[in-house]
Motif scaffolding. Structure first.
Motif, PDB file in Angstrom:
ATOM      1  N   ASN A   7       1.037  39.489  13.018  1.00 41.88           N
ATOM      2  CA  ASN A   7       2.392  38.989  12.731  1.00 41.88           C
ATOM      3  C   ASN A   7       3.432  40.101  12.824  1.00 41.88           C
ATOM      4  N   LYS A  38       3.566  38.428  -2.846  1.00 41.93           N
ATOM      5  CA  LYS A  38       2.332  38.735  -2.102  1.00 41.93           C
ATOM      6  C   LYS A  38       1.541  39.836  -2.803  1.00 41.93           C
ATOM      7  N   SER A 205      14.514  35.474   9.087  1.00 40.01           N
ATOM      8  CA  SER A 205      13.775  34.877  10.203  1.00 40.01           C
ATOM      9  C   SER A 205      14.658  34.007  11.107  1.00 40.01           C
ATOM     10  N   GLY A 222      10.045  38.055   5.596  1.00 41.57           N
ATOM     11  CA  GLY A 222       8.895  37.872   4.717  1.00 41.57           C
ATOM     12  C   GLY A 222       7.836  36.974   5.317  1.00 41.57           C
ATOM     13  N   THR A 223       8.162  35.666   5.356  1.00 44.69           N
ATOM     14  CA  THR A 223       7.178  34.656   5.750  1.00 44.69           C
ATOM     15  C   THR A 223       6.543  34.929   7.114  1.00 44.69           C
ATOM     16  N   GLY A 227       3.097  35.180   5.774  1.00 39.60           N
ATOM     17  CA  GLY A 227       2.781  33.768   5.608  1.00 39.60           C
ATOM     18  C   GLY A 227       3.613  33.149   4.499  1.00 39.60           C
ATOM     19  N   ALA A 228       3.467  31.829   4.323  1.00 40.44           N
ATOM     20  CA  ALA A 228       4.265  31.094   3.332  1.00 40.44           C
ATOM     21  C   ALA A 228       3.946  31.598   1.919  1.00 40.44           C
ATOM     22  N   ARG A 229       4.981  31.544   1.074  1.00 38.77           N
ATOM     23  CA  ARG A 229       4.777  31.971  -0.318  1.00 38.77           C
ATOM     24  C   ARG A 229       4.316  30.804  -1.180  1.00 38.77           C
ATOM     25  N   ASP A 230       3.479  31.095  -2.161  1.00 39.07           N
ATOM     26  CA  ASP A 230       3.011  30.090  -3.113  1.00 39.07           C
ATOM     27  C   ASP A 230       3.577  30.435  -4.483  1.00 39.07           C
TER      28      ASP A 230
END
Ligand SMILES: *Cc1c(COP(=O)(O)O)cnc(C)c1O
Length: 233
Positions: A7, A38, A205, A222-223, A227-230
């Motif tokens: 990425n 993260k 982004s 970030g994403t 990847g997507a944040r939880d």
């Protein structure tokens, strides 16, 4: 290559392509990897892939990560605080971070200046501008910039490095570019007045290409890297 390394390579390629399209050198644009929420293991993967500058939004979470990587002797990292900052959390930012992007009032700048340990280099700061989002309480209006910049520049434990903004989402490139140009014009004027100013933190982004074309020197992603944040955990 693991996901994060892959990425990161893609994001770096997109930055170079955007820079090339408008005749800029890709070295003029710093990639800030936004690692909020993260785990340290994800940051470690990014470090292994050559990333050095990280952005965090939550003070305590950021400090925990800074201390973790200091213990593991990753001493050449750069930590940027990019979240809203409450006065009662300013000491932790002053004592641990290298940068703060969200200066929007003299009170918070004064506290950071007083709380920055004399043994550390001056804290690099950006003034946050509320450029387009009427609903956001963060950031000052452009017509308040000259006064706040003069006050911040006079604080010895802070170094005024430039401006930051989080524009409201815009669907068209033309609108994104128009807003980004307003920021770039203010940045150029500030740069002409203060020798320490060299950073325009602008572009995420969805508006990175327009921000780079307008003159951004730092994009915050970030994403697309982690990847997507939880937020449920
Ligand atoms: C979270 C955040 C980002 C990164 O957002 P992504 O959509 O994950 O790329 C950038 N800037 C600020 C100020 C943020 O809070």
């Amino acid at each position: 290559m693991n996901d994060i390394a892959h990425n990161l390579a893609q994001v770096r390629d997109k930055i170079s392509a955007a820079a090339t399209r408008c005749g800029r050198a890709s070295e003029e644009i710093t990639l800030l990897a936004v690692s909020k929420t993260k785990p340290a293991s994800a940051i470690a993967e990014a470090i292994a892939a050559g990333q050095r500058a990280f952005g965090e939004n939550y003070v305590q979470e950021g400090v925990d990560k800074i201390l973790h990587f200091r213990e593991t002797e990753n001493t050449d990292l750069e930590w940027h605080f990019i979240g809203p900052l409450q006065s009662n959390k300013s000491r932790l930012v002053a004592e641990h971070f290298d940068w703060c992007h969200t200066i929007d009032r003299l009170k918070i700048a004064t506290r950071l200046n007083e709380q920055r340990p004399a043994t550390m280099p001056a804290l690099n700061v950006l003034i946050q501008i509320n450029i387009s989002d009427e609903n956001s309480k963060s950031g000052i209006a452009l017509d308040e910039l000259d006064a706040l910049a003069a006050e911040v520049a006079a604080l010895p434990q802070l170094t005024l490095r430039g401006l930051m903004a989080i524009p409201a989402p815009e669907s068209s490139y033309e609108r994104q570019f128009a807003v980004a140009r307003q920021m770039a014009v203010a940045f150029e004027a500030l740069k002409a007045r203060y020798q320490t100013v060299d950073t325009l933190s602008l572009g995420m982004s969805d508006d990175m290409d327009a921000a780079i074309a307008a003159g951004s020197t730092m994009v915050r992603i970030g994403t697309a890297i982690f990847g997507a944040r939880d937020y449920s955990k």
